[in-house]
Design an enzyme around this catalytic site. Structure first.
Site, PDB file in Angstrom:
ATOM      1  N   SER A 146       4.605  -0.423  -4.507  1.00 42.32           N
ATOM      2  CA  SER A 146       4.902  -1.817  -4.206  1.00 42.32           C
ATOM      3  C   SER A 146       4.637  -2.049  -2.714  1.00 42.32           C
ATOM      4  CB  SER A 146       6.354  -2.140  -4.585  1.00 42.32           C
ATOM      5  OG  SER A 146       6.655  -3.490  -4.356  1.00 42.32           O
ATOM      6  N   SER A 147       5.358  -2.955  -2.103  1.00 41.62           N
ATOM      7  CA  SER A 147       5.208  -3.248  -0.675  1.00 41.62           C
ATOM      8  C   SER A 147       6.446  -3.983  -0.198  1.00 41.62           C
ATOM      9  CB  SER A 147       3.976  -4.128  -0.440  1.00 41.62           C
ATOM     10  OG  SER A 147       3.964  -4.658   0.875  1.00 41.62           O
ATOM     11  N   TYR A 161      -1.708 -10.655  -2.118  1.00 38.65           N
ATOM     12  CA  TYR A 161      -1.252  -9.268  -2.021  1.00 38.65           C
ATOM     13  C   TYR A 161       0.233  -9.162  -2.329  1.00 38.65           C
ATOM     14  CZ  TYR A 161      -0.301  -4.651  -0.087  1.00 38.65           C
ATOM     15  OH  TYR A 161       0.103  -3.344   0.074  1.00 38.65           O
ATOM     16  N   LYS A 165       2.046  -7.240  -5.650  1.00 40.30           N
ATOM     17  CA  LYS A 165       3.029  -6.165  -5.518  1.00 40.30           C
ATOM     18  C   LYS A 165       4.396  -6.576  -6.069  1.00 40.30           C
ATOM     19  CE  LYS A 165       0.411  -3.116  -3.431  1.00 40.30           C
ATOM     20  NZ  LYS A 165       0.137  -1.770  -3.989  1.00 40.30           N
TER      21      LYS A 165
END
EC number: 1.3.1.-
Length: 264
Positions: A146-147, A161, A165
């Site tokens: 993930s982020s 983006y 995620k």
């Protein structure tokens, strides 16, 4: 004579890491090998870089092999898992690392860019997890990527983006329920800014007025996002993945572990 059990070691385990020819993926593959696992190093294009990772893992006294596959293509993902099992005899750990970054104002994002990002970051990870479930031994580990921008850290022009995620966070929560019948745990790591080639390519987007600064200046500025006043590096992410892959992490399931030094 019995072998002494060493906590957090992965001796006897087989791991597969997608997108592990460079950057965070290479660090993860190397860390799992350092902990004793045999490792399948997956790459899409950079065969030479992947072979260097294989050589480093072998220097730890374990085994590794590099297999090419584009995880945007589900058939290639399935074959990658088949080949891993055929080569090493089983599969215990799958880490999904492949991904692309994207920046663009909502008013300018094209359909093509949307599909480019989601086809790998989201769809690709979904089917890596599906094939991992089908191929893993009971008690295995699925670790997705993930982020911290998925939930904790908002960056302008970063919606594609971040959204790609954010879906991973939901996948992990539900996959952990679906995979319980095989006693497979499913978690994700959510890195913050991590110094890789990708970081240097896009760091100007994360810092207001970043275009005015050199890459080195931006890296120094990014270090102050954390109260620890240092940058994150691939090994920081890899160490957390190594823990999640271990027997000691059995009771961690369905969770997103943010790894950003407290920056968010």
């Amino acid at each position: 004579m019995s072998t002494t059990y060493i906590p957090y070691r992965l001796d006897g385990k087989v791991a597969l890491v997608t997108g592990s020819g460079r950057g965070i993926g290479a660090a993860i593959a190397t860390q799992l090998g350092r902990l004793g696992a045999k490792v399948v190093v997956n790459y899409a294009n950079a065969s030479e870089a992947a072979e260097k990772v294989v050589s480093e893992i072998k220097s730890f006294g374990t085994d590794a092999v590099a297999f090419k596959a584009d995880v945007r293509q589900v058939a290639q993902t399935a074959k990658l898992m088949d080949d891993a099992v055929a080569h090493f005899g089983s599969l215990d750990i799958v880490c999904s690392n492949s991904g692309v970054v994207s920046f663009g104002h909502i008013g300018e994002v094209t359909e093509e860019e949307f599909d480019r990002v989601f086809s790998l970051n989201t769809r690709g990870q979904f089917f890596v997890a599906r094939e991992a479930y089908r191929h893993l031994n009971n008690g295995g580990r699925i670790i997705l990527m993930s982020s911290n921008t998925a939930k904790d850290f908002s960056v302008p022009k970063h919606s594609l983006y971040s959204g790609s995620k954010g879906a991973i966070d939901s996948f992990v929560r539900v996959f952990s329920k679906d995979c319980g019948d095989k006693k497979i745990t499913v978690n994700a790591v959510a890195p913050g800014g991590t110094v890789t080639d990708m970081f240097h390519d896009v760091s100007q987007h994360y810092i207001p007025g970043g275009e005015k600064y050199t890459a080195e200046e931006r890296q120094e500025m990014a270090a102050h996002a954390s109260p620890l006043t240092r940058n994150g590096f691939p090994v920081d992410i890899a160490r957390v993945v190594g823990f999640l892959a271990s027997n000691e992490a059995e009771w961690v399931n369905g969770k997103i572990l943010t790894v950003d030094g407290g920056a968010a």
